[in-house]
Design a protein around this motif. Structure first.
Motif, short mmCIF file in Angstrom:
data_model
loop_
_atom_site.label_atom_id
_atom_site.label_comp_id
_atom_site.label_asym_id
_atom_site.label_seq_id
_atom_site.Cartn_x
_atom_site.Cartn_y
_atom_site.Cartn_z
N TRP A 1 -8.46 4.81 -6.26
CA TRP A 1 -8.18 3.71 -5.34
C TRP A 1 -8.15 4.23 -3.92
O TRP A 1 -7.45 5.20 -3.62
N LEU A 2 -8.93 3.61 -3.06
CA LEU A 2 -8.89 3.92 -1.64
C LEU A 2 -8.49 2.64 -0.93
O LEU A 2 -9.08 1.59 -1.17
N PHE A 3 -7.47 2.69 -0.10
CA PHE A 3 -7.05 1.44 0.50
C PHE A 3 -7.76 1.14 1.81
O PHE A 3 -8.31 2.01 2.47
N THR A 4 -7.73 -0.13 2.17
CA THR A 4 -8.35 -0.58 3.42
C THR A 4 -7.40 -0.31 4.58
O THR A 4 -6.22 -0.01 4.37
N GLU A 5 -7.91 -0.45 5.78
CA GLU A 5 -7.09 -0.25 6.97
C GLU A 5 -5.89 -1.20 6.96
O GLU A 5 -4.77 -0.81 7.27
N GLN A 6 -6.15 -2.45 6.58
CA GLN A 6 -5.08 -3.45 6.53
C GLN A 6 -4.00 -3.05 5.54
O GLN A 6 -2.80 -3.17 5.80
N GLN A 7 -4.42 -2.55 4.37
CA GLN A 7 -3.46 -2.11 3.36
C GLN A 7 -2.69 -0.88 3.84
O GLN A 7 -1.50 -0.74 3.58
N ALA A 8 -3.38 0.00 4.57
CA ALA A 8 -2.70 1.19 5.10
C ALA A 8 -1.61 0.79 6.09
O ALA A 8 -0.53 1.37 6.09
N TYR A 9 -1.86 -0.23 6.89
CA TYR A 9 -0.84 -0.71 7.83
C TYR A 9 0.37 -1.23 7.08
O TYR A 9 1.51 -1.01 7.46
N GLU A 10 0.10 -1.96 6.00
CA GLU A 10 1.18 -2.53 5.21
C GLU A 10 2.04 -1.42 4.60
O GLU A 10 3.27 -1.47 4.63
N LEU A 11 1.39 -0.39 4.07
CA LEU A 11 2.12 0.72 3.47
C LEU A 11 2.84 1.55 4.54
O LEU A 11 3.89 2.12 4.28
N ALA A 12 2.27 1.59 5.74
CA ALA A 12 2.87 2.39 6.82
C ALA A 12 4.26 1.91 7.19
O ALA A 12 5.06 2.67 7.73
N LEU A 13 4.57 0.65 6.87
CA LEU A 13 5.91 0.14 7.15
C LEU A 13 6.98 0.97 6.47
O LEU A 13 8.09 1.10 6.96
N PHE A 14 6.64 1.53 5.30
CA PHE A 14 7.63 2.25 4.51
C PHE A 14 7.47 3.76 4.64
O PHE A 14 8.26 4.51 4.07
N ALA A 15 6.45 4.19 5.33
CA ALA A 15 6.21 5.62 5.48
C ALA A 15 5.38 5.85 6.74
O ALA A 15 4.24 6.24 6.68
N PRO A 16 6.00 5.58 7.92
CA PRO A 16 5.22 5.61 9.15
C PRO A 16 4.59 6.96 9.45
O PRO A 16 3.60 7.00 10.17
N ASP A 17 5.14 8.03 8.92
CA ASP A 17 4.59 9.35 9.24
C ASP A 17 3.98 10.05 8.04
O ASP A 17 3.78 11.27 8.06
#
Ligand SMILES: [Zn+2]
Length: 150
Positions: A63-79
């Motif tokens: 699974w490779l996520f899209t940019e939009q999905q990466a933003y969503e996941l970044a909420l819980f792991a910004p770094d």
């Protein structure tokens, strides 16, 4: 060759999300399960980390996520660090990054917000405080903490 830094069994192809703040691995898992319900996940919690003391890690097969999905996941792991794996090799590695604005990804938690009744995309301004993220709705101007969306 084994990559000891990843501390997990190698995968042939997929994505490894590393350096997740301790305790947020489960939130990332819940989010991924909503985005891609059938993917195979391996989770490492409270792994030792030189930089962070302890960290969580999530490994996703195929699974490779899209940019939009990466933003969503970044909420819980910004770094967090994203490792893209192909043929057991890390073919791409980058840092997760929070967008300044999150548009059309999450729904406002204020049930009276006009964004629910108008044909508009949800729109939040994003603020980071260390490992925590706050989201301010563009329409009702209410502020929500990331944990409310987990
Ligand atoms: Zn709102």
């Amino acid at each position: 060759m084994t990559d000891h830094k990843l501390q997990v069994e190698a995968i042939q192809r997929g994505t490894v999300i590393d350096h997740i703040p301790q305790g947020n691995g489960i939130k990332i898992v819940h989010r991924i399960q909503k985005l891609a319900p059938h993917v195979r996940l391996t989770v490492g919690l409270n792994l030792p980390s030189k930089d962070m003391g302890q960290k969580d890690l999530v490994k996703v097969d195929d699974w490779l996520f899209t940019e939009q999905q990466a933003y969503e996941l970044a909420l819980f792991a910004p770094d967090a660090t994203i490792n893209v794996i192909d043929h057991y090799d890390v073919v791409n590695k980058y840092k997760m990054s929070l967008p300044e604005h999150l548009i059309g990804v999450l729904t406002c938690l204020n049930s009276n917000c006009i964004s629910h009744n108008e044909p508009v995309q949800s729109h939040f301004k994003v603020f980071q405080h260390g490992d925590h993220v706050q989201l301010k709705c563009h329409y009702c101007e209410r502020t929500f903490s990331d944990s409310l969306f987990a």
